[in-house]
Design a protein around this motif. Structure first.
Motif, short mmCIF file in Angstrom:
data_model
loop_
_atom_site.label_atom_id
_atom_site.label_comp_id
_atom_site.label_asym_id
_atom_site.label_seq_id
_atom_site.Cartn_x
_atom_site.Cartn_y
_atom_site.Cartn_z
N TYR A 182 67.77 -12.74 -5.68
CA TYR A 182 67.80 -11.62 -6.64
C TYR A 182 69.08 -11.65 -7.47
N GLY A 183 69.43 -12.86 -7.90
CA GLY A 183 70.51 -13.02 -8.86
C GLY A 183 71.88 -12.65 -8.35
N GLY A 184 72.07 -12.57 -7.05
CA GLY A 184 73.40 -12.31 -6.52
C GLY A 184 73.89 -10.89 -6.71
N VAL A 185 72.98 -9.99 -7.07
CA VAL A 185 73.39 -8.59 -7.26
C VAL A 185 73.37 -7.90 -5.89
N ARG A 186 74.54 -7.58 -5.38
CA ARG A 186 74.60 -6.91 -4.07
C ARG A 186 74.46 -5.41 -4.29
N SER A 187 73.28 -4.93 -3.99
CA SER A 187 72.95 -3.55 -4.31
C SER A 187 72.69 -2.77 -3.03
N GLU A 188 73.57 -1.82 -2.72
CA GLU A 188 73.36 -0.87 -1.60
C GLU A 188 73.17 -1.58 -0.26
N VAL A 189 74.01 -2.54 0.00
CA VAL A 189 73.93 -3.23 1.29
C VAL A 189 75.23 -3.14 2.09
N ASP A 190 76.23 -2.49 1.49
CA ASP A 190 77.53 -2.41 2.17
C ASP A 190 77.50 -1.32 3.24
N LEU A 191 77.94 -1.69 4.45
CA LEU A 191 77.94 -0.71 5.54
C LEU A 191 79.33 -0.59 6.16
N HIS A 192 80.37 -0.65 5.33
CA HIS A 192 81.70 -0.57 5.92
C HIS A 192 82.01 0.82 6.48
N ASP A 193 81.26 1.82 6.04
CA ASP A 193 81.51 3.17 6.55
C ASP A 193 80.74 3.44 7.83
N MET A 194 80.89 2.55 8.76
CA MET A 194 80.22 2.70 10.05
C MET A 194 81.20 3.30 11.05
N PRO A 195 80.68 3.89 12.12
CA PRO A 195 81.61 4.42 13.12
C PRO A 195 82.34 3.28 13.84
N ASP A 196 83.40 3.61 14.50
CA ASP A 196 84.07 2.70 15.43
C ASP A 196 83.14 2.60 16.65
N PHE A 197 82.51 1.45 16.81
CA PHE A 197 81.45 1.36 17.82
C PHE A 197 81.98 1.44 19.25
N VAL A 198 83.22 0.99 19.46
CA VAL A 198 83.79 1.12 20.81
C VAL A 198 83.97 2.59 21.15
N LYS A 199 84.46 3.33 20.17
CA LYS A 199 84.63 4.78 20.40
C LYS A 199 83.29 5.47 20.52
N LEU A 200 82.33 5.00 19.73
CA LEU A 200 81.00 5.60 19.81
C LEU A 200 80.43 5.40 21.22
N ALA A 201 80.57 4.18 21.73
CA ALA A 201 80.10 3.90 23.08
C ALA A 201 80.80 4.82 24.08
N GLU A 202 82.11 4.91 23.93
CA GLU A 202 82.86 5.74 24.88
C GLU A 202 82.46 7.21 24.77
N ALA A 203 82.17 7.64 23.55
CA ALA A 203 81.74 9.03 23.37
C ALA A 203 80.44 9.29 24.13
N TYR A 204 79.58 8.29 24.19
CA TYR A 204 78.33 8.44 24.93
C TYR A 204 78.51 8.21 26.42
N GLY A 205 79.66 7.66 26.80
CA GLY A 205 79.92 7.48 28.23
C GLY A 205 79.69 6.08 28.75
N LEU A 206 79.70 5.09 27.86
CA LEU A 206 79.62 3.71 28.34
C LEU A 206 80.80 2.94 27.77
N PRO A 207 81.22 1.86 28.47
CA PRO A 207 82.35 1.12 27.97
C PRO A 207 81.99 0.24 26.77
N GLY A 208 82.93 0.06 25.87
CA GLY A 208 82.75 -0.81 24.73
C GLY A 208 83.91 -1.79 24.62
N ARG A 209 83.66 -2.92 23.99
CA ARG A 209 84.70 -3.91 23.75
C ARG A 209 84.58 -4.40 22.31
N LEU A 210 85.70 -4.69 21.72
CA LEU A 210 85.73 -5.23 20.37
C LEU A 210 86.06 -6.73 20.45
N VAL A 211 85.31 -7.54 19.73
CA VAL A 211 85.57 -8.98 19.71
C VAL A 211 85.65 -9.43 18.26
#
Lengths: 564, 185
Positions: A482-511
């Motif tokens: 599609y001509g290299g037009v990057r349209s609405e695919v950026d997801l940098h505004d995601m939660p910190d997944f390790v913290k999200l896991a911890e908030a739910y009560g399971l351990p998380g690791r960042l790699v």
């Protein structure tokens, strides 16, 4: 007994052990009776879509029908995506939804939706029960329909007044009377013999195996047939697990993101036999260009309507894959090794010319490195559940089992958010198995609320999050087609997944680097219960090979040489 | 004279299905047809001789391959007991059309002559209009309608096609409990 009690008793009679569900106004009578049925384990989900995917994963991992409870209106409608997912992939489910009282059906009552109407296109069959006396028969029929023939989801909408009505001595039907439903086909023996004869005489035969092989438990028959006829054998995305990928005759995955040697073999084959699959657009790419040299196309499927739906077969065998392959086997004449050698040599050459390649020296964490390490730890045993998108194809292409195994994903519907709840269902069904969930961050957050369920039941699901902060597959399509037009695919505004896991009560690791993969997976495997690992992968990593949209399988593109 | 309508009527394929007379079965059948994008020309539904069984007649304007898919997809429906492509088998087919024709003193007698020639029946008449019944095989009805278009057709109601095979087999519409049709689901 009340109708609600009869529902639960009928489920017990069907051998149901687990229900994934959510209560609400229109199924309150059933939930009132539920504690009296301790043999039915109920798993309270956080969203009804999660319940449907859990039941789906449960069914795929166990071979038994998954069961879903939801209330009327929004509760039932939330299951629709899950029903569609199961329907596309032929997974047996029984969804029991509450409906408003029959006296107010059709009058736009509170939380009323036409759930039978809404679910009709995404179920194998469905029912509306307005009379308590229909409950035993309908539930028996529903399980029969869901689990026989080509499996699929069945929905039963039970009006609240039928749940509340009293029937002191319910009659449990012994026999099923469905004159319009004949799921068991006895394969035509002469067709089987003709197919076996054609396979025995072919110069360049190829077998492709789909989900039907796994659903029928026909993996051993498939291996035996491939070996006896010395036929290179690949699978569809949903057929992964049906044939060992480390087998010398393996062509691995076919389709528009399949391996180069598979696609070359399909396009050059003089005989193509497709077993337990639909021959859909993702398998064929441009249909008119698919398997152009196949003088004999044999289609084996349990569903008669698949014959000629997309490509007309020269020989059709309507039967379940296990039966058909088993009955063909004695009629196969093994080819002389000399006769098969040129074809197998040619395929070996293609395998060398078109290997799976990726860049793993550009300083970024590569998803393929994560998959390779995960599969090493699977040791031919674990269940791997993948989501949808790049993560799904990476997980599929690097699946490396030396024997049949279970790889679960939403192949037909392509439902993002499927993997995690389905992995929960798989773990509930097979607690003795290691279960890995591979997902991208986009799909994962669509059903991430089910983390609570994994924590509550301490379900040992290891979540491998392949996080590239974008809708990777869509981004790749935009870049390439599609001509290299990057349209609405950026997801940098995601939660910190390790913290999200911890908030739910399971351990998380960042790699973030390759050398952390092993230690993080050690941690996951050594920690009981669910664990999430947030792998920050190369944001530019792509899936290869890929056939550009609209082209044929011969036009597959591989990792560009200048790719960095 | 062959208009596109007549040409189409001549190449229509005829399917007949016996279905369980449950609420929603028409919705299942019509939903399947729409969902799969099948090119259905006519659909009619009515009771059979057996309580709880209805007969549907479908006419499909398509080649053999598509008709094969229509038949197989409908066969998958659990409430479809039997489905048969009657196109190549000895059969009787009929359609009924009710035509409201506007007439005046100048055209009236010509119209009556034409209706008579076409085998139509005048069911109701006054000074300004005739209500005419046409019935017969699909093509005959199309041809008759075409001929009446030289007058002013004010309104038209058609029953849709019905058909039955000449075979002596006792199908599920006559013998409850017999298993026929069915599908892989």
């Amino acid at each position: 007994m009340t109708g609600a009690d009869i529902v639960l008793e009928a489920l017990e009679r069907e051998g149901v052990r687990v229900i994934f569900g959510y209560p609400g106004g229109a199924n309150l009578p059933i939930y009132k009776e539920l504690p009296k049925h301790p043999r039915l384990r109920h798993i309270l989900v956080r969203h009804e879509q999660g319940a449907a995917h859990m039941a789906d994963g449960y069914a795929r991992a166990s071979g038994r029908a998954g069961v879903v409870f939801a209330t009327s209106g929004p509760g039932a409608l939330n299951t629709i995506t899950g029903l569609a997912t199961a329907f596309m992939d032929s997974v047996p489910l029984v969804a029991i939804t509450g409906q408003v009282a029959s006296t107010v059906v059709g009058r736009d009552a509170f939380q009323e939706s036409d759930v039978v109407g809404c679910s009709m296109p995404v179920t194998k069959h469905n029912y509306l029960i307005t009379d308590v006396h229909d409950i035993p028969r309908v539930i028996k029929e529903a399980f029969h329909i869901a689990t026989t023939g080509r499996p699929g989801p069945v929905l039963i909408d039970v009006c609240k007044d039928a749940q509340q009505a009293d029937w002191p001595d319910p009659v449990w039907p012994q026999a099923i009377q469905l004159p319009g439903y004949r799921p068991a086909f006895t394969p035509d023996l002469s067709q089987l013999e003709r197919a076996a004869d054609a396979l025995s005489r072919a110069e360049r035969p190829v077998i492709l195996a789909g989900h039907g092989v796994i659903l029928s438990g026909g993996e051993e028959e498939l291996i035996a047939l491939a070996e006896k006829s010395a036929t290179p054998t690949g699978t569809t995305l949903l057929g992964i697990g049906a044939f060992p990928v480390r087998h010398p005759l393996s062509l691995h995955m076919t389709g528009f993101m399949g391996t180069g040697w598979n696609l070359k073999a399909v396009q050059d084959a003089d005989l193509l036999m497709c077993v337990g699959m639909r021959v859909d657009d993702r398998v064929t790419a441009k249909l008119a260009d698919w398997a152009p040299r196949a003088e004999t196309f044999i289609h084996v499927d349990i569903d008669r309507s698949e014959m000629g739906k997309n490509r007309r077969p020269h020989m059709e065998v309507v039967a379940d894959a296990k039966t058909a392959l088993g009955k063909m086997l004695p009629h196969i004449r093994p080819p002389e090794p000399e006769r098969r050698r040129p074809w197998l040599t040619q395929i070996d050459r293609w395998r060398e010319e078109h290997p799976l390649r990726y860049v793993h020296s550009n300083g970024h964490l590569q998803p393929q490195d994560v998959m390779i390490e995960m599969y090493r730890r699977c040791a031919d045993e674990a269940i791997v559940v993948a989501d949808v998108g790049q993560n799904q194809i990476w997980a599929a292409l690097w699946w490396n089992f030396a024997k049949p195994g279970l790889f679960i994903n939403s192949g037909g519907a392509g439902t993002m958010g499927f993997a995690f709840p389905a992995a929960i269902g798989a773990k509930v069904a097979r607690p003795e198995k290691d279960v890995w969930c591979v997902a991208g961050e986009g799909g994962f957050v669509m059903t991430a609320q089910e983390l609570s369920v994994a924590v509550k039941h301490q379900l040992d699901v290891k979540i491998v999050l392949l996080n590239n902060f974008s809708l990777g597959m869509v981004r790749q399509f935009q870049d390439d087609f599609y001509g290299g037009v990057r349209s609405e695919v950026d997801l940098h505004d995601m939660p910190d997944f390790v913290k999200l896991a911890e908030a739910y009560g399971l351990p998380g690791r960042l790699v973030t680097s390759a050398d952390e993969i092993g230690p993080a997976m050690d941690f996951a495997q050594q920690t009981p219960g669910p664990v999430l690992i947030d792998f920050r992968i190369d944001e530019e990593a792509n899936v290869y090979p890929i056939v550009p949209l609209g082209l044929g399988l011969n036009d597959f593109r591989e990792l560009p040489d200048d790719y960095a | 004279m062959t208009t596109p309508e007549i040409a189409r009527a001549q190449r229509l394929r005829v399917l007949t299905a016996v279905v369980e007379d449950h609420p929603g079965v028409l919705s299942r059948v019509s939903g399947m047809i729409r969902r799969r994008g099948f090119n259905i020309h006519g659909l009619s539904v009515g009771p059979t001789g057996v309580p709880g069984r209805s007969r549907m007649t479908l006419t499909v304007d398509a080649g053999h391959a598509e008709v094969d898919q229509v038949e197989k997809q409908l066969d998958r429906l659990i409430e479809v007991l039997e489905i048969e492509d009657l196109t190549e088998t000895p059969r009787i087919n009929r359609e009924l059309a009710l035509v409201k024709l506007a007439v005046d003193e100048g055209s009236r007698s010509r119209a009556l002559t034409e209706i008579d020639r076409l085998g139509g029946r005048v069911l109701d008449e006054d000074r300004e209009q005739l209500i005419v019944e046409l019935s017969g095989e699909f093509e005959r009805v199309e041809i008759a309608l075409e001929a009446l278009r030289s007058f002013r057709i004010v309104d038209l109601a058609r029953s849709g096609p019905v058909a039955i095979s000449k075979s002596r087999d006792r199908g599920p519409a006559r013998a409850p409990g017999t298993q026929a049709g069915g599908g892989a689901g």
